[in-house]
Each structure stands twice: as structure tokens, then as C-alpha cells.
Design a protein around this motif. Sequence first.
Motif, short mmCIF file in Angstrom:
data_model
loop_
_atom_site.label_atom_id
_atom_site.label_comp_id
_atom_site.label_asym_id
_atom_site.label_seq_id
_atom_site.Cartn_x
_atom_site.Cartn_y
_atom_site.Cartn_z
N ILE A 31 -1.20 5.93 -4.49
CA ILE A 31 -1.42 4.87 -3.50
C ILE A 31 -0.87 3.57 -4.07
N GLY A 32 0.00 2.94 -3.33
CA GLY A 32 0.59 1.69 -3.79
C GLY A 32 1.34 1.83 -5.10
N GLY A 33 1.92 3.01 -5.33
CA GLY A 33 2.67 3.25 -6.56
C GLY A 33 1.81 3.61 -7.75
N ASN A 34 0.49 3.66 -7.58
CA ASN A 34 -0.42 4.00 -8.67
C ASN A 34 -1.04 5.37 -8.46
#
Length: 76
Positions: A31-34
Motif C-alpha cells: 500500500i502506497g509503495g510500502n
Amino acid sequence: MTVWREDLATLIRHDGAGWTAADITGGRVVIGGNKVVGAQGAAIADPVGGAVVDTSARATLSAVLVLLRSHGLIAA
């Protein structure tokens, strides 16, 4: 065929005979690159032993471990 059912907020799959809830499979959730969820972690033992016994802390740690296990984030 697998589709998203908005009113149930879940995936459903048609197997040729009917519709059933579908599992989402994969190696991780990002999510969101994490990466927020990955492979299941190793089991963590319940707190026991030690020179000082803090029953409130042990109860809290045990409750956290129960939730992590029930969600499948760590092995039982």
C-alpha cells in the motif's frame, strides 16, 4: 470468473455451478509503495519464566500474540 462484489466488499468466484466467496492470494500486500503484509512469520512463544513476573504485561503480550496468530501473521 472472479469479480468484486461491492455490497459485500469481497471477491466472489463462479465455479460453473454457483458463486462463492473467493480467497485473495499472493506473496505480499503493498500500500502506497510500502509492504504492509508479507509471508507468515515464525511462531513466537508465550511469555514464561524470568526473575520478575509482571502478570499485566504477560496478559497483554499473550493477547497480542493471540491476535497475530488468529490473523495468520505469525505461526501458531
